[in-house]
Design a protein around this motif. Structure first.
Motif, PDB file in Angstrom:
ATOM      1  N   ASP A 191      -0.391   1.215   1.200  1.00 35.34           N
ATOM      2  CA  ASP A 191       0.464   0.288   1.944  1.00 35.34           C
ATOM      3  C   ASP A 191       1.554   1.069   2.669  1.00 35.34           C
ATOM      4  O   ASP A 191       2.220   1.927   2.072  1.00 35.34           O
ATOM      5  N   PHE A 192       1.743   0.768   3.966  1.00 32.73           N
ATOM      6  CA  PHE A 192       2.760   1.438   4.780  1.00 32.73           C
ATOM      7  C   PHE A 192       3.900   0.460   5.051  1.00 32.73           C
ATOM      8  O   PHE A 192       3.688  -0.626   5.587  1.00 32.73           O
ATOM      9  N   GLY A 193       5.114   0.878   4.652  1.00 31.20           N
ATOM     10  CA  GLY A 193       6.245  -0.036   4.596  1.00 31.20           C
ATOM     11  C   GLY A 193       6.734  -0.564   5.928  1.00 31.20           C
ATOM     12  O   GLY A 193       6.960  -1.764   6.085  1.00 31.20           O
ATOM     13  N   PHE A 194       6.919   0.300   6.929  1.00 28.17           N
ATOM     14  CA  PHE A 194       7.529  -0.130   8.187  1.00 28.17           C
ATOM     15  C   PHE A 194       6.580  -1.014   8.995  1.00 28.17           C
ATOM     16  O   PHE A 194       6.988  -2.038   9.557  1.00 28.17           O
ATOM     17  N   THR A 195       5.326  -0.641   9.066  1.00 23.43           N
ATOM     18  CA  THR A 195       4.352  -1.380   9.864  1.00 23.43           C
ATOM     19  C   THR A 195       3.657  -2.487   9.087  1.00 23.43           C
ATOM     20  O   THR A 195       2.981  -3.329   9.685  1.00 23.43           O
ATOM     21  N   ASP A 196       3.782  -2.474   7.762  1.00 28.45           N
ATOM     22  CA  ASP A 196       3.117  -3.439   6.891  1.00 28.45           C
ATOM     23  C   ASP A 196       1.592  -3.345   6.981  1.00 28.45           C
ATOM     24  O   ASP A 196       0.884  -4.305   6.686  1.00 28.45           O
ATOM     25  N   ILE A 197       1.093  -2.192   7.379  1.00 26.55           N
ATOM     26  CA  ILE A 197      -0.346  -1.949   7.395  1.00 26.55           C
ATOM     27  C   ILE A 197      -0.799  -1.589   5.989  1.00 26.55           C
ATOM     28  O   ILE A 197      -0.117  -0.866   5.267  1.00 26.55           O
TER      29      ILE A 197
ATOM     30  N   ARG B 179     -11.199  11.227  -0.889  1.00 26.69           N
ATOM     31  CA  ARG B 179     -11.259  11.612   0.516  1.00 26.69           C
ATOM     32  C   ARG B 179     -11.029  10.383   1.389  1.00 26.69           C
ATOM     33  O   ARG B 179     -11.737   9.382   1.248  1.00 26.69           O
ATOM     34  N   GLY B 180     -10.045  10.435   2.267  1.00 22.71           N
ATOM     35  CA  GLY B 180      -9.770   9.305   3.144  1.00 22.71           C
ATOM     36  C   GLY B 180      -8.709   9.640   4.171  1.00 22.71           C
ATOM     37  O   GLY B 180      -8.029  10.684   4.065  1.00 22.71           O
ATOM     38  N   LEU B 181      -8.548   8.763   5.148  1.00 25.92           N
ATOM     39  CA  LEU B 181      -7.580   8.983   6.221  1.00 25.92           C
ATOM     40  C   LEU B 181      -6.181   8.528   5.846  1.00 25.92           C
ATOM     41  O   LEU B 181      -5.201   9.224   6.102  1.00 25.92           O
ATOM     42  N   ALA B 182      -6.055   7.339   5.224  1.00 30.39           N
ATOM     43  CA  ALA B 182      -4.740   6.767   4.940  1.00 30.39           C
ATOM     44  C   ALA B 182      -3.925   7.648   4.015  1.00 30.39           C
ATOM     45  O   ALA B 182      -2.699   7.760   4.142  1.00 30.39           O
ATOM     46  N   ARG B 183      -4.580   8.315   3.053  1.00 32.56           N
ATOM     47  CA  ARG B 183      -3.844   9.135   2.074  1.00 32.56           C
ATOM     48  C   ARG B 183      -3.244  10.380   2.720  1.00 32.56           C
ATOM     49  O   ARG B 183      -2.407  11.044   2.103  1.00 32.56           O
ATOM     50  N   LEU B 184      -3.646  10.709   3.960  1.00 26.01           N
ATOM     51  CA  LEU B 184      -3.078  11.877   4.648  1.00 26.01           C
ATOM     52  C   LEU B 184      -1.735  11.569   5.297  1.00 26.01           C
ATOM     53  O   LEU B 184      -0.965  12.482   5.607  1.00 26.01           O
ATOM     54  N   ILE B 185      -1.451  10.280   5.545  1.00 26.17           N
ATOM     55  CA  ILE B 185      -0.285   9.897   6.344  1.00 26.17           C
ATOM     56  C   ILE B 185       0.889   9.576   5.428  1.00 26.17           C
ATOM     57  O   ILE B 185       0.814   8.666   4.616  1.00 26.17           O
ATOM     58  N   PRO B 186       2.011  10.323   5.531  1.00 28.94           N
ATOM     59  CA  PRO B 186       3.150  10.101   4.617  1.00 28.94           C
ATOM     60  C   PRO B 186       3.847   8.762   4.802  1.00 28.94           C
ATOM     61  O   PRO B 186       4.429   8.226   3.868  1.00 28.94           O
ATOM     62  N   GLY B 187       3.825   8.203   6.015  1.00 30.19           N
ATOM     63  CA  GLY B 187       4.518   6.949   6.237  1.00 30.19           C
ATOM     64  C   GLY B 187       4.252   6.418   7.632  1.00 30.19           C
ATOM     65  O   GLY B 187       4.024   7.158   8.577  1.00 30.19           O
ATOM     66  N   LEU B 188       4.314   5.088   7.754  1.00 33.97           N
ATOM     67  CA  LEU B 188       4.173   4.410   9.052  1.00 33.97           C
ATOM     68  C   LEU B 188       5.035   3.141   9.033  1.00 33.97           C
ATOM     69  O   LEU B 188       5.310   2.609   7.958  1.00 33.97           O
TER      70      LEU B 188
END
Length: 238
Positions: free
Chosen positions: A72-78, A229-238
């Protein structure tokens, strides 16, 4: 589906089918982990992750790892969900090879990730690397990464990792240094710092981030053979 995807999926299936005829199935390990990260200059851009994994052993040589995660990404709520499967061949006590498939859903946008991976342990060192093809409705991308962990005294460990995703429109990379410590037989806590970099359309952005979290592991090997293995786990925050 291209040749590399077919090869990876066929290899994972071969591991599983070959192993089922060799002996009884048993749970050899698993883990549940919770993590939080955010950009250092603006913590509104943050990321929560809940991950679980379980490994089934068929015999000494073959095993199957099952992954599940929610991000879950806090700022974008994605938010995103992940399901993964690894077919693993243990060459010996120190070296393992795997083929994996991950299905990832981000707000209805789906990705199929097919890849291969390898891990090696020697004394206090652990090494792991992977490379994969990501297939989406918008096109294909390449995903890959490496990490090395050094086990220190008093239950401490130091890990360096680098992951990247690249397609025709740009690329994303993540470099991190993590300090972890075993606080009990089954529980490990960590702190990490790193830098996330994105390039797209001639724009280059690099931001430092911080993270923390913990994991409860079980089984003879205290967890599973490979990371998720995944894409979302690479991104620290959005």
């Amino acid at each position: 589906m291209n040749f590399s995807q077919i090869s990876s999926l066929a290899l994972a299936a071969s591991f599983a089918l070959g192993a089922t005829t060799a002996g009884a199935v048993e749970v050899t390990g698993g883990s549940v982990g919770l993590s939080y990260s955010a950009f250092a200059e603006d913590t509104d851009f943050n990321h929560w992750g809940l991950e679980g994994a379980m490994e089934l052993g068929f015999n000494r040589d073959f095993s199957l790892q099952i992954d599940a995660a929610y991000h879950d990404f806090g700022f974008t709520d994605i938010d995103s969900t992940l399901l993964g499967l690894h077919g693993i061949y243990h060459l010996n006590d120190a070296t393992s090879f795997g083929a994996f498939y991950t299905f990832e859903d981000v707000e209805g946008d789906e990705a199929d990730i097919f890849g291969i991976e390898a891990g090696y342990e020697v004394r206090e060192w652990e090494f792991e690397g992977y490379i994969a093809n990501v297939a989406t409705d918008l096109g294909d991308a390449t995903l890959g990464g490496i990490k090395a962990r050094y086990e220190m005294q008093e239950g401490f460990g130091l890990t360096g990792s680098y992951d990247m995703a690249d397609d025709d429109t740009g690329d994303l990379s993540r470099f991190a240094i993590r300090l972890d410590r075993d606080v009990s037989v089954n529980t490990n806590l960590f702190l990490e710092v790193g830098s996330a970099k994105a390039e797209a359309g001639g724009v280059n952005v690099s931001e430092p981030f911080v993270g923390l979290g913990g994991e409860i592991a079980f089984g003879a090997d205290r967890g599973t053979t490979f990371d998720q293995r995944g894409l979302a786990r690479l991104i620290p925050g959005l």
